[in-house]
Design a protein around this motif. Structure first.
Motif, PDB file in Angstrom:
ATOM      1  N   ALA A 202       0.831  -1.211   0.000  1.00  0.00           N
ATOM      2  CA  ALA A 202       0.000   0.000   0.000  1.00  0.00           C
ATOM      3  C   ALA A 202       0.862   1.256   0.000  1.00  0.00           C
ATOM      4  CB  ALA A 202      -0.932  -0.007   1.211  1.00  0.00           C
ATOM      5  N   THR A 203       1.989   1.201   0.724  1.00  0.00           N
ATOM      6  CA  THR A 203       2.898   2.348   0.750  1.00  0.00           C
ATOM      7  C   THR A 203       3.556   2.542  -0.609  1.00  0.00           C
ATOM      8  OG1 THR A 203       3.349   1.950   3.098  1.00  0.00           O
ATOM      9  CG2 THR A 203       4.939   3.306   1.876  1.00  0.00           C
ATOM     10  N   ARG A 204       3.943   1.446  -1.240  1.00  0.00           N
ATOM     11  CA  ARG A 204       4.540   1.522  -2.576  1.00  0.00           C
ATOM     12  C   ARG A 204       3.532   2.087  -3.574  1.00  0.00           C
ATOM     13  NH1 ARG A 204       9.240  -1.603  -2.650  1.00  0.00           N
ATOM     14  NH2 ARG A 204       9.415  -3.178  -1.019  1.00  0.00           N
ATOM     15  N   GLN A 205       2.309   1.605  -3.488  1.00  0.00           N
ATOM     16  CA  GLN A 205       1.295   2.087  -4.418  1.00  0.00           C
ATOM     17  C   GLN A 205       1.051   3.577  -4.246  1.00  0.00           C
ATOM     18  OE1 GLN A 205      -2.321  -0.180  -4.528  1.00  0.00           O
ATOM     19  NE2 GLN A 205      -3.441   1.385  -5.669  1.00  0.00           N
ATOM     20  N   ALA A 206       0.973   4.036  -3.000  1.00  0.00           N
ATOM     21  CA  ALA A 206       0.752   5.463  -2.743  1.00  0.00           C
ATOM     22  C   ALA A 206       1.895   6.302  -3.313  1.00  0.00           C
ATOM     23  CB  ALA A 206       0.599   5.707  -1.244  1.00  0.00           C
ATOM     24  N   ALA A 207       3.131   5.815  -3.168  1.00  0.00           N
ATOM     25  CA  ALA A 207       4.278   6.557  -3.687  1.00  0.00           C
ATOM     26  C   ALA A 207       4.230   6.635  -5.212  1.00  0.00           C
ATOM     27  CB  ALA A 207       5.570   5.904  -3.231  1.00  0.00           C
ATOM     28  N   LEU A 208       3.913   5.514  -5.859  1.00  0.00           N
ATOM     29  CA  LEU A 208       3.834   5.512  -7.321  1.00  0.00           C
ATOM     30  C   LEU A 208       2.672   6.377  -7.807  1.00  0.00           C
ATOM     31  CD1 LEU A 208       4.638   1.746  -7.980  1.00  0.00           C
ATOM     32  CD2 LEU A 208       6.023   3.695  -8.712  1.00  0.00           C
ATOM     33  N   GLU A 209       1.580   6.358  -7.087  1.00  0.00           N
ATOM     34  CA  GLU A 209       0.444   7.215  -7.456  1.00  0.00           C
ATOM     35  C   GLU A 209       0.823   8.686  -7.357  1.00  0.00           C
ATOM     36  OE1 GLU A 209      -2.270   6.343  -8.780  1.00  0.00           O
ATOM     37  OE2 GLU A 209      -2.770   4.287  -8.204  1.00  0.00           O
ATOM     38  N   SER A 210       1.632   9.028  -6.359  1.00  0.00           N
ATOM     39  CA  SER A 210       2.059  10.432  -6.236  1.00  0.00           C
ATOM     40  C   SER A 210       2.958  10.819  -7.406  1.00  0.00           C
ATOM     41  CB  SER A 210       2.769  10.656  -4.897  1.00  0.00           C
ATOM     42  OG  SER A 210       4.037  10.025  -4.867  1.00  0.00           O
ATOM     43  N   TRP A 211       3.793   9.890  -7.852  1.00  0.00           N
ATOM     44  CA  TRP A 211       4.630  10.159  -9.023  1.00  0.00           C
ATOM     45  C   TRP A 211       3.758  10.320 -10.267  1.00  0.00           C
ATOM     46  CZ3 TRP A 211      10.192   8.302  -9.965  1.00  0.00           C
ATOM     47  CH2 TRP A 211      10.988   8.596  -8.846  1.00  0.00           C
TER      48      TRP A 211
ATOM     49  N   HIS B 229       1.537  21.236 -18.001  1.00  0.00           N
ATOM     50  CA  HIS B 229       2.352  22.465 -17.981  1.00  0.00           C
ATOM     51  C   HIS B 229       2.088  23.302 -16.732  1.00  0.00           C
ATOM     52  CE1 HIS B 229       3.298  21.493 -22.134  1.00  0.00           C
ATOM     53  NE2 HIS B 229       2.019  21.435 -22.399  1.00  0.00           N
ATOM     54  N   ARG B 230       1.987  22.611 -15.599  1.00  0.00           N
ATOM     55  CA  ARG B 230       1.804  23.341 -14.344  1.00  0.00           C
ATOM     56  C   ARG B 230       2.826  22.843 -13.324  1.00  0.00           C
ATOM     57  NH1 ARG B 230      -3.577  20.324 -14.354  1.00  0.00           N
ATOM     58  NH2 ARG B 230      -3.166  18.385 -13.201  1.00  0.00           N
ATOM     59  N   THR B 231       3.033  23.648 -12.302  1.00  0.00           N
ATOM     60  CA  THR B 231       3.952  23.276 -11.234  1.00  0.00           C
ATOM     61  C   THR B 231       3.432  22.021 -10.539  1.00  0.00           C
ATOM     62  OG1 THR B 231       4.528  25.597 -10.901  1.00  0.00           O
ATOM     63  CG2 THR B 231       5.047  24.066  -9.109  1.00  0.00           C
ATOM     64  N   VAL B 232       4.359  21.139 -10.192  1.00  0.00           N
ATOM     65  CA  VAL B 232       3.964  19.907  -9.512  1.00  0.00           C
ATOM     66  C   VAL B 232       3.325  20.253  -8.173  1.00  0.00           C
ATOM     67  CG1 VAL B 232       4.813  17.794  -8.435  1.00  0.00           C
ATOM     68  CG2 VAL B 232       5.731  18.530 -10.651  1.00  0.00           C
ATOM     69  N   ARG B 233       2.069  19.816  -8.008  1.00  0.00           N
ATOM     70  CA  ARG B 233       1.329  20.121  -6.784  1.00  0.00           C
ATOM     71  C   ARG B 233       1.362  18.970  -5.786  1.00  0.00           C
ATOM     72  NH1 ARG B 233      -4.251  21.627  -9.690  1.00  0.00           N
ATOM     73  NH2 ARG B 233      -3.760  19.556 -10.546  1.00  0.00           N
ATOM     74  N   THR B 234       1.760  17.802  -6.238  1.00  0.00           N
ATOM     75  CA  THR B 234       1.783  16.624  -5.380  1.00  0.00           C
ATOM     76  C   THR B 234       2.874  16.756  -4.318  1.00  0.00           C
ATOM     77  OG1 THR B 234       1.083  15.289  -7.257  1.00  0.00           O
ATOM     78  CG2 THR B 234       2.014  14.115  -5.374  1.00  0.00           C
ATOM     79  N   PRO B 235       2.555  16.472  -3.044  1.00  0.00           N
ATOM     80  CA  PRO B 235       3.603  16.491  -2.011  1.00  0.00           C
ATOM     81  C   PRO B 235       4.680  15.451  -2.323  1.00  0.00           C
ATOM     82  CG  PRO B 235       1.417  16.456  -1.014  1.00  0.00           C
ATOM     83  CD  PRO B 235       1.222  16.196  -2.478  1.00  0.00           C
ATOM     84  N   LEU B 236       5.931  15.878  -2.348  1.00  0.00           N
ATOM     85  CA  LEU B 236       7.054  14.993  -2.648  1.00  0.00           C
ATOM     86  C   LEU B 236       8.186  15.272  -1.670  1.00  0.00           C
ATOM     87  CD1 LEU B 236       7.201  15.478  -6.538  1.00  0.00           C
ATOM     88  CD2 LEU B 236       6.359  13.434  -5.360  1.00  0.00           C
ATOM     89  N   SER B 237       9.040  14.277  -1.484  1.00  0.00           N
ATOM     90  CA  SER B 237      10.245  14.494  -0.689  1.00  0.00           C
ATOM     91  C   SER B 237      11.154  15.462  -1.438  1.00  0.00           C
ATOM     92  CB  SER B 237      10.967  13.172  -0.457  1.00  0.00           C
ATOM     93  OG  SER B 237      11.471  12.667  -1.688  1.00  0.00           O
ATOM     94  N   ALA B 238      12.117  16.024  -0.726  1.00  0.00           N
ATOM     95  CA  ALA B 238      13.030  16.978  -1.357  1.00  0.00           C
ATOM     96  C   ALA B 238      13.782  16.354  -2.533  1.00  0.00           C
ATOM     97  CB  ALA B 238      14.003  17.537  -0.316  1.00  0.00           C
ATOM     98  N   PRO B 239      14.350  15.127  -2.398  1.00  0.00           N
ATOM     99  CA  PRO B 239      15.029  14.529  -3.552  1.00  0.00           C
ATOM    100  C   PRO B 239      14.086  14.291  -4.729  1.00  0.00           C
ATOM    101  CG  PRO B 239      15.684  13.414  -1.532  1.00  0.00           C
ATOM    102  CD  PRO B 239      14.533  14.306  -1.181  1.00  0.00           C
ATOM    103  N   ASP B 240      12.850  13.838  -4.436  1.00  0.00           N
ATOM    104  CA  ASP B 240      11.892  13.597  -5.516  1.00  0.00           C
ATOM    105  C   ASP B 240      11.497  14.900  -6.191  1.00  0.00           C
ATOM    106  OD1 ASP B 240      12.025  10.953  -4.923  1.00  0.00           O
ATOM    107  OD2 ASP B 240       9.985  10.778  -4.113  1.00  0.00           O
ATOM    108  N   ARG B 241      11.357  15.949  -5.402  1.00  0.00           N
ATOM    109  CA  ARG B 241      10.993  17.239  -6.005  1.00  0.00           C
ATOM    110  C   ARG B 241      12.109  17.720  -6.933  1.00  0.00           C
ATOM    111  NH1 ARG B 241       7.059  20.531  -5.749  1.00  0.00           N
ATOM    112  NH2 ARG B 241       6.058  19.228  -4.167  1.00  0.00           N
ATOM    113  N   THR B 242      13.355  17.552  -6.515  1.00  0.00           N
ATOM    114  CA  THR B 242      14.471  17.921  -7.386  1.00  0.00           C
ATOM    115  C   THR B 242      14.448  17.103  -8.664  1.00  0.00           C
ATOM    116  OG1 THR B 242      15.855  18.543  -5.500  1.00  0.00           O
ATOM    117  CG2 THR B 242      16.992  18.022  -7.554  1.00  0.00           C
TER     118      THR B 242
END
Length: 297
Positions: free
Chosen positions: A46-55, A65-78
């Motif tokens: 379930a945790t893996r699925q949630a992470a992939l869904e956020s990606w 063409h919009r700024t990523v609105r999904t909450p992401l970790s700092a490395p993922d946001r970079t």
């Protein structure tokens, strides 16, 4: 840089034009990161699925063409900031990224495949999108280019499935079609026992299974190979090395008695010299004829 299914095959190497290397690194960082979300560590499904869904939501934001609105970790946001720049700079399509994520999500719920069409559908989303994105970087997007790239990418993944039978079994997965196992009277429990016991000689029934899978992988690589001799310059040379790398692994599996669980083949520095000779000096490989299904090669 090496990425899972392509761990034996160089990407973003010195053969690629320098201006494209950051884009290639960003594409493979995405593919590697998503694959790790599905496979690495001990997180619950379930945790893996949630992470992939956020990606997936983040990719959809980039596609709109919009700024990523999904909450992401700092490395993922970079990662997504860099990927977004690559997508914008090279006008890359979004669907290949979504296809990759759909395959990784499928890995969370599907552990084996009934037949060849089901496995090929999975490969069309887990392997082919990377090749299609690479072709977009080089502006080679004809239908023929795409079809031959798909054959190469699926062929490479089928090589990996042959090579990594034991590793996949350890993850509770089997990428050998179940109907192929059944034709040769090999059961999933028997395959699991082979991977655990690692006998010095593979049983004849398993050899027949892997021989069939190797022939399928080789056919795909050979049928896609004209692309590597048609593309100009460095990308053509890089792709020739990739194809010959896959073919070399298949040769090693055959020479090893179709026994990847006892002796998993990997490419060495000596193999690298051989691949260079084959890519630069040997006549181009000829496309293979189609293999009949449901018959022992």
């Amino acid at each position: 840089m090496a990425v899972d299914h392509y761990e034996n095959f160089p990407v973003a190497s010195i053969l690629l034009p320098a201006p494209l290397r950051p884009a290639v690194r960003n594409l493979y960082a995405f593919a590697r990161g998503a694959d790790d979300l599905a496979d690495e560590g001990d997180a619950e499904p379930a945790t893996r699925q949630a992470a992939l869904e956020s990606w997936r939501s983040a990719i959809q934001d980039l596609g709109a063409h919009r700024t990523v609105r999904t909450p992401l970790s700092a490395p993922d946001r970079t990662l997504f900031e860099q990927l977004g720049q690559t997508i914008a700079d090279h006008q890359l399509p979004i669907q290949p990224f979504l296809d990759l994520l759909s395959a990784f999500l499928q890995d969370l719920s599907v552990s084996c495949y009934d037949n060849e069409p089901a496995l090929m559908d999975y490969c069309s989303r887990s392997a082919n999108p990377v090749g299609r994105l690479m072709l977009h970087l080089f502006g080679a997007t004809s239908a023929q280019d795409m079809d031959q790239s798909d054959a190469i990418c699926t062929g490479l993944q089928r090589v990996n499935f042959c090579q990594d039978v034991a590793l996949d079994q350890a993850k509770g997965r089997c990428y050998i079609p179940l109907d192929c196992l059944a034709r040769h009277e090999v059961t999933l429990p028997a395959l699991a026992d082979l991977c655990r016991s690692r006998p010095r000689q593979a049983p004849a029934a398993w050899q027949a299974v892997l021989r069939e899978q190797i022939m399928q992988a080789r056919r795909l690589l050979l049928n896609g190979s004209p692309l590597a001799w048609r593309l100009p310059g460095r990308i053509g040379w890089e792709l020739r090395l990739v194809i010959h790398g896959g073919l070399r692994i298949l040769e090693m599996l055959e020479a090893g008695g179709y026994n990847p669980y006892a002796d998993r083949p990997i490419l060495t520095r000596r193999d690298g010299l051989l691949l260079c000779w084959r890519a630069f000096c040997r006549p181009r490989p000829q496309p293979a004829t189609a293999l009949p299904h449901h018959h022992e090669p």
